[in-house]
Design an enzyme around this catalytic site. Structure first.
Site, mmCIF file in Angstrom:
data_model
loop_
_atom_site.group_PDB
_atom_site.id
_atom_site.type_symbol
_atom_site.label_atom_id
_atom_site.label_comp_id
_atom_site.label_asym_id
_atom_site.label_seq_id
_atom_site.Cartn_x
_atom_site.Cartn_y
_atom_site.Cartn_z
ATOM 1 N N SER A 57 0.154 -1.539 -0.064
ATOM 2 C CA SER A 57 -0.128 0.273 0.017
ATOM 3 C C SER A 57 0.653 0.899 0.180
ATOM 4 O O SER A 57 -0.276 2.670 -0.845
ATOM 5 C CB SER A 57 -0.742 0.224 0.876
ATOM 6 O OG SER A 57 -0.753 0.282 2.589
ATOM 7 N N LYS A 99 0.172 4.661 6.351
ATOM 8 C CA LYS A 99 -0.343 5.415 5.481
ATOM 9 C C LYS A 99 0.427 6.869 5.432
ATOM 10 O O LYS A 99 1.058 7.437 6.597
ATOM 11 C CB LYS A 99 -2.024 5.900 5.786
ATOM 12 C CG LYS A 99 -2.268 4.488 5.530
ATOM 13 C CD LYS A 99 -2.728 3.417 4.539
ATOM 14 C CE LYS A 99 -2.674 2.336 4.827
ATOM 15 N NZ LYS A 99 -2.305 1.312 3.291
#
Length: 206
Positions: A57, A99
């Site tokens: 990710s 993230k």
């Protein structure tokens, strides 16, 4: 005879002195080791924590298996800023994620195609520009989910929350699916890649 007795007594005293010194040295070593263990525990649990990247990710900037040092105290003094890479808990899923902060409290976020708008202004993302260019050269998009979307229609970040996205926009479970992330769930900022050795570096926060 008297001289031999004195020699025996002297030897006994010397042996006792040596044993006492050894005992004192052992005690000092035990103290030093105990202090070192306490310091390691304090640093490990209160100040910094290791984190292992698991999944694609955050590619192309972070890869599966990389080990990071997470600064756990920074956000005790200030809130996260856009561009910073953070690690946070997802209690509902029982796991931690990494993230990038895209928006903070008060920001209105729009992500359409590969265009990011914050408070109505288009924002460049240099940390994924190369990946964007490649996707566009191949005739496609780098993004597979806009925001707001059918699941999440409110696009203004509330107080006490942040909006995050993975750098790999077409393969990331982030705020486009999870919603806004509470500040209380943030573990810290990822500051250093320390493994593999060939990749050791300070992490850039754009």
């Amino acid at each position: 005879m008297e001289q031999e007795k004195q020699l025996n007594e002297t030897n006994t005293v010397d042996q006792s002195s040596v044993q006492a010194r050894k005992k004192n040295e052992l005690v000092e070593w035990i103290k030093a080791i105990a202090v070192a263990v306490v310091l390691v525990v304090v640093v490990r649990w209160l100040l910094f924590a290791p984190f292992i990247v698991d999944g694609p990710s955050m590619e192309p900037n972070f890869w599966t298996g990389e080990r990071l040092i997470v600064n756990k105290v920074l956000y005790d003094f200030r809130d996260p800023k856009p561009g910073e890479v953070v690690v946070f808990e997802v209690p509902a899923e029982g796991r931690d994620l990494i993230k990038r902060v895209i928006g903070v409290a008060g920001d209105t976020i729009e992500y359409k195609g590969d265009d990011l708008f914050i408070n109505g202004k288009k924002v460049e993302e240099p940390y994924i520009q190369e990946a964007l260019d490649k996707a566009h050269q191949d005739g496609g998009l780098y993004n597979n989910k806009d925001f707001p979307n059918e699941m999440l229609k409110d696009n203004k970040v509330p107080e006490g929350y942040i909006f995050v996205m993975g750098d790999h926009r077409n393969n990331s479970t982030d705020s486009r699916v999870l919603g806004f992330i509470p500040l209380k769930d943030i573990i810290g900022r990822a500051d250093v890649i320390f493994w593999p050795l060939k990749d050791i570096q300070m992490i850039k926060h754009h």
